[in-house]
Every structure is written in C-alpha cells, then in structure tokens.
Design a protein around this motif. Structure first.
Motif, short mmCIF file in Angstrom:
data_model
loop_
_atom_site.label_atom_id
_atom_site.label_comp_id
_atom_site.label_asym_id
_atom_site.label_seq_id
_atom_site.Cartn_x
_atom_site.Cartn_y
_atom_site.Cartn_z
N ALA A 113 0.81 -1.22 0.00
CA ALA A 113 0.00 0.00 0.00
C ALA A 113 0.84 1.27 0.00
N SER A 114 2.16 1.11 0.20
CA SER A 114 3.07 2.27 0.19
C SER A 114 3.82 2.29 -1.14
N PRO A 115 3.53 3.23 -2.03
CA PRO A 115 4.20 3.24 -3.34
C PRO A 115 5.72 3.26 -3.25
N SER A 116 6.26 4.03 -2.31
CA SER A 116 7.72 4.13 -2.22
C SER A 116 8.33 2.83 -1.72
N ARG A 117 7.71 2.21 -0.75
CA ARG A 117 8.26 0.96 -0.24
C ARG A 117 8.04 -0.19 -1.22
N TRP A 118 6.93 -0.18 -1.92
CA TRP A 118 6.72 -1.23 -2.92
C TRP A 118 7.75 -1.10 -4.04
N ALA A 119 8.08 0.11 -4.41
CA ALA A 119 9.11 0.33 -5.42
C ALA A 119 10.48 -0.13 -4.91
N ALA A 120 10.76 0.13 -3.62
CA ALA A 120 12.02 -0.31 -3.04
C ALA A 120 12.10 -1.83 -3.02
N TYR A 121 10.98 -2.46 -2.69
CA TYR A 121 10.94 -3.92 -2.69
C TYR A 121 11.16 -4.46 -4.11
N ALA A 122 10.51 -3.85 -5.09
CA ALA A 122 10.68 -4.29 -6.48
C ALA A 122 12.14 -4.18 -6.91
N ASP A 123 12.83 -3.14 -6.46
CA ASP A 123 14.24 -2.99 -6.80
C ASP A 123 15.07 -4.12 -6.20
N LEU A 124 14.75 -4.51 -4.95
CA LEU A 124 15.46 -5.63 -4.34
C LEU A 124 15.20 -6.92 -5.12
N VAL A 125 13.96 -7.12 -5.56
CA VAL A 125 13.62 -8.32 -6.34
C VAL A 125 14.48 -8.39 -7.60
N ARG A 126 14.67 -7.27 -8.25
CA ARG A 126 15.46 -7.26 -9.49
C ARG A 126 16.93 -7.57 -9.23
N ARG A 127 17.39 -7.33 -8.00
CA ARG A 127 18.82 -7.46 -7.71
C ARG A 127 19.23 -8.82 -7.17
N VAL A 128 18.26 -9.68 -6.84
CA VAL A 128 18.62 -10.95 -6.19
C VAL A 128 18.32 -12.14 -7.08
N GLY A 129 18.84 -13.30 -6.66
CA GLY A 129 18.66 -14.51 -7.43
C GLY A 129 17.39 -15.26 -7.12
N ARG A 130 16.90 -15.15 -5.87
CA ARG A 130 15.73 -15.93 -5.48
C ARG A 130 14.80 -15.11 -4.58
N ILE A 131 13.52 -15.17 -4.89
CA ILE A 131 12.48 -14.64 -4.01
C ILE A 131 11.59 -15.81 -3.62
N ARG A 132 11.41 -16.01 -2.34
CA ARG A 132 10.59 -17.10 -1.84
C ARG A 132 9.61 -16.55 -0.80
N GLY A 133 8.62 -17.36 -0.46
CA GLY A 133 7.67 -16.99 0.59
C GLY A 133 7.52 -18.14 1.56
N TYR A 134 8.60 -18.47 2.24
CA TYR A 134 8.56 -19.63 3.14
C TYR A 134 7.57 -19.40 4.29
N GLY A 135 7.53 -18.20 4.83
CA GLY A 135 6.49 -17.84 5.78
C GLY A 135 6.66 -18.39 7.18
N ASP A 136 5.90 -17.78 8.10
CA ASP A 136 5.80 -18.22 9.49
C ASP A 136 7.19 -18.48 10.08
N PHE A 137 7.35 -19.60 10.81
CA PHE A 137 8.63 -19.86 11.46
C PHE A 137 9.75 -20.14 10.47
#
Length: 269
Positions: free
Chosen positions: A175-199
């Motif tokens: 819901a935060s345009p600036s933080r969502w954009a920052a997150y998208a930039d991190l996604v572009r820079r890394v090899g893997r995005i996962r959603g393991y979640g919880d513990f």
C-alpha cells in the motif's frame, strides 16, 4: 524491580520453555494427524481450533508451575498478570497450515524482561525442526536427525544472483508506493524470491540458508522467539522502520547484517 536475568536463570527458564513446547506437541500432534478439530473464525478473520486453545493451556500449566508470579500473553487467552517478566505464547503459529493439513506451523514461546526479549523456543515438530536461543547464549537447532547444532547466519555482503529473500504478508508494504518500489528494486537485484512464511524463513535465515526476511503485517506473538534466535545467530532483527521489536511491533526486517542495513536504507530513504 527484578534484576537483569543471569545465565543460570535463563538456562533454567529455557529448560522450562522446552518442556512447555513438549506439552503443546503432545496436544497438537494427535489432533493434526487425525484432523480431529473444528474451526472457528475469530474477530480478526483468522482461524482458531480446539488444538490452539488446548495447547496454550498446556503451555501455561508448565510455565505457571515454574514461574507462578510471571505474567503471560497468549494468542488465545490474552494477557494475564503484571510484572517484569512476560511470557509470550503462540500455541500454533500457522493455524491456516494446521487446518489444511500441511506441516508449516509451529509453537512459539518467548520470555520478555522489562520489554527486552531474553529467550525463545520455536518448535515445529511436524516439519522436523526446533530452534532455540537465550540472550548471550547462542542459537541452536535440532533437525530431523535429532542432532543439535549451533547455527549462524550467512556472511552475504551484497545483493546479487546468489542472494535469497523470503517474504511473509506484504499487504501494508504494497500500500506504500515508495516501499513497494524499493521492494521491487530488491527483487530485481537478487537470485531468489521465496515466501517460506511463518517460522520457516527465520529458521532458514538463522542457519545461513537465506539472507533476508521481509514482512509488513504481523504481531509480536508471531515472531518473539524468532527475534532472539536470529539475533543470537548473528543476524539483525528490527521492524521495517528500523525500530527495536516490542509488544506493538507490526512489521519485520531480519537479515544478515550487511543486507539488513542496505534494505533498511532502501525502505527508509
């Protein structure tokens, strides 16, 4: 006011917390394997079962026997008592997984002293892991083979093709345009995005298998013991604003020191 807990006290409290996790497991396992429970939706739209309530009661019986004057804050029964020592209890963190029959749930037990997290136990028996830590005492994990070992975060220094990030709920961040954009930039820079979640993604972080965890919608009972475990494994754990973790925490940014610092700067330019 009580003195700062020493090593001997924390080791004793940890042993009690381990017994409390065992008591919860004795309640939870038969229910889960038989899928023997009904599901009620709470006011916050999250599910709760008899196993949640019975496991919390079992945990509190063990803790009460050892520490009758401590205060307690449980996911199902709320706050009880006052004092410098507060036990934080989530009997089944990941109730949705529990209900749907897959093993991505855990029992979370932590001890806070005057607002500072001092120890934590994160028990996920159906997944096959239990992690624990005390402040100043290191972090440990027992896996499927039954062996216990000290754990440590990775030494990753930069975001790149070998870097792994895991995310939990990101509704508020999205819901935060600036933080969502920052997150998208991190996604572009890394090899893997996962959603393991919880513990799980915190266990993976603490034992060096991933590098950063991002969550924007949670509460302290979801993460309290995991904060101690990650920190004692050499990681950094704050909220997305860089603030320390406390009872009012609603987000999490946890990672190896270098990447935590870079991500924190990206989310808070």
């Amino acid at each position: 006011m009580s003195a700062t807990p020493d090593h001997a006290f924390l080791e004793h409290a940890l042993a009690v917390a381990q017994r409390a996790a065992d008591a919860a497991q004795a309640v939870i396992a038969p229910r889960w394997h038989a899928q023997d429970f009904s599901v009620v939706t709470k006011a916050d739209a999250t599910p709760v079962t008899e196993a949640d309530r019975e496991a919390e009661a079992a945990i509190k019986r063990v803790l009460h026997d050892a520490f009758p004057r401590h205060a307690y804050y449980g996911e199902e029964e709320g706050r009880e008592g006052e004092g410098d020592f507060l036990w934080l209890i989530d009997p089944i963190d990941g109730t949705k997984a529990f209900v749907r029959g897959y093993p991505m749930f855990s029992t979370q037990i932590a001890l806070m002293h005057r607002g500072e997290l001092m120890l934590g136990v994160s028990a996920a028996p159906e997944y096959g892991e239990r992690a624990w830590a005390t402040r100043g005492g290191g972090a440990f994990l027992r896996g499927r083979d039954g062996a216990t070992r000290a754990i440590r975060v990775a030494e990753t220094a930069e975001f790149g093709p070998a870097t792994a990030i895991s995310t939990g709920n990101l509704k508020s961040l999205a819901a935060s345009p600036s933080r969502w954009a920052a997150y998208a930039d991190l996604v572009r820079r890394v090899g893997r995005i996962r959603g393991y979640g919880d513990f799980l993604h915190y266990h993976l972080l603490a034992r060096g298998a991933i590098d950063l965890v991002i969550e924007s919608d949670l509460n302290i009972l979801d993460i309290a013991p995991l904060v101690v475990i990650v920190r004692e494994a050499g990681g950094v754990f704050t909220d997305l604003d860089g603030a320390d973790i406390g009872l009012d925490t609603r987000s999490a940014l946890a990672g190896v020191p270098a990447l935590h610092a870079q991500a924190l700067a990206a989310f808070n330019p």
